[in-house]
Scaffold this active site. Structure first.
Site, short mmCIF file in Angstrom:
data_model
loop_
_atom_site.label_atom_id
_atom_site.label_comp_id
_atom_site.label_asym_id
_atom_site.label_seq_id
_atom_site.Cartn_x
_atom_site.Cartn_y
_atom_site.Cartn_z
N GLY A 34 12.66 -4.51 -28.36
CA GLY A 34 11.56 -3.71 -27.85
C GLY A 34 10.58 -4.56 -27.26
O GLY A 34 10.88 -5.55 -26.66
N SER A 54 10.50 -8.23 -28.33
CA SER A 54 11.47 -8.96 -28.19
C SER A 54 11.63 -9.45 -26.68
O SER A 54 11.94 -10.49 -26.25
CB SER A 54 12.75 -7.93 -28.61
OG SER A 54 12.93 -7.89 -29.97
N ILE A 93 12.93 3.20 -30.11
CA ILE A 93 13.14 4.40 -30.27
C ILE A 93 11.83 5.19 -30.06
O ILE A 93 12.07 6.58 -29.67
CB ILE A 93 13.73 4.70 -31.66
CG1 ILE A 93 14.54 5.96 -32.15
CG2 ILE A 93 12.62 4.56 -32.70
CD1 ILE A 93 15.36 6.04 -33.01
N ASP A 94 10.63 4.68 -30.03
CA ASP A 94 9.58 5.36 -29.69
C ASP A 94 9.28 5.75 -28.40
O ASP A 94 8.45 6.56 -28.06
CB ASP A 94 8.36 4.60 -30.47
CG ASP A 94 8.24 4.35 -31.86
OD1 ASP A 94 8.96 5.11 -32.38
OD2 ASP A 94 7.33 3.81 -32.34
N GLY A 132 6.54 7.05 -34.44
CA GLY A 132 5.76 6.98 -33.46
C GLY A 132 4.61 6.31 -33.87
O GLY A 132 3.59 6.79 -34.31
N ARG A 133 4.68 4.93 -33.76
CA ARG A 133 3.51 4.06 -34.30
C ARG A 133 2.50 4.18 -33.43
O ARG A 133 1.05 4.43 -33.94
CB ARG A 133 4.18 2.63 -34.44
CG ARG A 133 3.11 1.43 -35.02
CD ARG A 133 3.64 0.23 -34.81
NE ARG A 133 4.84 -0.04 -35.72
CZ ARG A 133 4.42 -0.22 -37.18
NH1 ARG A 133 3.38 -0.47 -37.60
NH2 ARG A 133 5.39 -0.31 -37.85
N MET A 169 17.10 7.86 -41.22
CA MET A 169 18.30 8.81 -41.15
C MET A 169 18.29 8.71 -39.61
O MET A 169 19.50 8.76 -38.93
CB MET A 169 18.13 10.08 -41.70
CG MET A 169 18.49 10.03 -43.08
SD MET A 169 17.96 11.82 -43.76
CE MET A 169 19.18 12.76 -42.96
N ARG A 183 17.05 6.92 -37.06
CA ARG A 183 17.32 5.56 -36.16
C ARG A 183 18.84 4.76 -36.44
O ARG A 183 19.24 4.06 -35.82
CB ARG A 183 16.25 4.62 -36.41
CG ARG A 183 16.29 4.08 -37.56
CD ARG A 183 15.18 2.95 -37.80
NE ARG A 183 15.28 1.93 -38.77
CZ ARG A 183 14.44 1.04 -39.09
NH1 ARG A 183 13.64 0.75 -38.08
NH2 ARG A 183 14.67 -0.07 -39.69
#
EC number: 2.7.1.11
Length: 473
Positions: free
Chosen positions: A190, A193, A220-221, A265-266, A377, A379
């Site tokens: 992400g 990284s 993933i977000d 969704g942070r 589940m 991710r």
């Protein structure tokens, strides 16, 4: 293209009519006498029937495709794909692949397709997998990767290489790369990284090493800017339907039933928004970008009361980063803590708001609330068909770019075309839902929920302008 303009280490090329190319570094910048070789693909039977398979060096992709007649041509990125000349001989390549950060559907597919791309298209035989994220570089943990090793890993979730948060020590990582004789580094991760990848590239450049570094963005977000979407996002939206469907069944089976689903969704509410639109069973979607309040006219409690009286049940989807400002002061104190990647630890908004809803309606009506948190589940599953194609093209584009001598870049889909994007553009900000955009309006129209905005918030939102390059539909 007419001129190259230095801009604090950025490689900017300008041209007529406001044309700007935000280019990526190339081996020829630092090693002008580096030899080149014919691309092995020209002898590959699979590509012999493809016309114009090699990408022209001047091909670029515009960041913004909706323009007016008098608009400048704007920012472009270099188009991804194979070139006629390569900067590595196949037998000299020692490549490595590392996965960093949290899990995401499609990680194994990207690993597989990097290995297959290097092997099938370029004849590379020496490929290492770095075990356990960035710290695996200096812990000397490696896995030999070949076609047999990766044959069916795309059928499994997670990553066969293992992963971790943190552990980034630029000096130790580059020391390891140098000691092992690695000359191609593929980093899947992400925004944090990718910042690490940028630091590795800069240290490699400082040491004048002939090593190429490429990033494949993973989130993933879907909160990485510039690119259309990140791999794993489609799978996450699809998998979220299971939780929403379960919440709907629970809600409709009880008097005044409420199904509450917390999704990832942070800071960006894309999964919650798209899962809501895909479901058509959701009555209310709450995301970090759109503030809401609980009590009073126009608040969440008033809307819940109204919807229960109308339908007798309700489904709410909430992103994990939504409503953090509403948590009690005692809970807020712990939100200053961060994980190993530097991300702020969030309180469980789902549990908190569930209790607040129960407390508010306790004396008004009999209410049954079921809270579902499918985060891990979602991710941990394998990527779906759409994401598998996405992962394949991203991996192959990264391989083509590295073999062609490009360096210090992230590969990403921009307006439907794969491109090479400088690290700094990927890490400078986060992609967020623009609540003044038509997509959010479509959601409000679908759920018939209020905006939950107070007057001051409405004035502020009217001043917001969507960034070009955010998700568009």
């Amino acid at each position: 293209m007419s001129s190259s303009v230095p801009n604090s280490d950025r490689k900017i090329v300008t041209g007529p009519a406001g044309y700007i190319l935000e280019d990526v570094p190339h081996f020829s910048d630092d090693f002008p006498d580096h030899p080149t070789y014919p691309n092995p693909l020209q002898d590959n039977a699979a590509y012999s029937v493809v016309k114009q398979y090699f990408v022209d060096e001047d091909d670029t992709v515009p960041q913004k495709i909706v323009v007016h007649p008098d608009s400048p041509r704007g920012t472009h990125f270099r188009r991804a794909g194979p070139r006629q000349r390569v900067y590595f001989e196949s037998d000299d390549v020692l490549a490595c692949i590392v996965t960093c950060g949290g899990l995401c559907p499609g990680l194994n597919t990207v690993i597989r397709e990097i290995v297959c791309g290097l092997s099938y298209m370029y004849g590379v035989k020496r490929i290492l997998g770095i075990d356990g994220g960035y710290r695996g570089f200096y812990a000397r943990n490696t896995i030999h990767l070949d076609l047999k090793t990766v044959n069916d890993i795309h059928r499994s979730g997670g990553t066969i290489l293992g992963t971790s948060r943190g552990g980034h020590n630029t000096t130790k990582i580059v020391d390891s790369i140098q000691d092992r004789g690695i000359n191609q580094v593929y980093i899947i991760g992400g925004d944090g990284s990718q910042k690490g990848a940028a630091a590795i590239f800069e240290e490699i450049r400082k040491r004048k090493l002939k090593v190429a570094v490429a990033g494949i963005p993973k989130t993933i977000d879907n909160d990485i800017p510039i690119i259309d979407r990140s791999f794993g996002f489609d799978t996450a939206v699809e998998e979220a339907q299971r939780a929403i469907n379960a919440a709907h069944v629970e809600a409709t089976s009880f008097e005044n039933g409420i199904g509450l689903v917390k999704l990832m969704g942070r800071y960006s509410g894309f999964i919650a928004m798209h899962a809501t639109l895909a479901s058509r069973d959701v009555d209310c979607c709450l995301i970090p970008e759109s503030p809401f309040f609980l009590e009073g006219s126009g608040g969440l409690f008033e809307f819940i009361d109204k919807r229960l009286k109308e339908s007798g049940h309700m489904v709410i989807v909430i992103a994990e980063g939504a409503g953090q400002d509403l948590l009690s002061e005692s809970m807020k104190e712990s939100t200053t803590l961060k994980d190993a990647s530097g991300n702020k630890l969030l309180q469980d908004i789902g549990l908190w708001i569930s209790q607040r809803i129960k407390d508010h309606f306790a004396k008004k009506m009999t209410l049954t609330l079921k809270y579902i948190d499918p985060t891990y589940m979602i991710r941990a599953v394998p990527s779906n068909a759409s994401d598998n194609v996405c992962c394949t093209l991203l991996a192959q584009s990264a391989v083509h770019g590295v073999m062609a001598g490009y360096n210090g870049f992230t590969v990403g889909l921009v307006n439907g075309r794969h491109t090479y994007i400088p690290f700094n553009r990927i890490t400078e900000k986060q992609n967020k839902v623009v609540i003044t955009d038509r997509m959010w309006a479509r959601l409000l129209s679908s759920t018939n929920q209020p905006s939950f905005m107070k007057q001051a918030d409405k004035i502020h939102s009217n001043q917001l302008v969507g960034e070009p390059g955010t998700m568009k539909w």
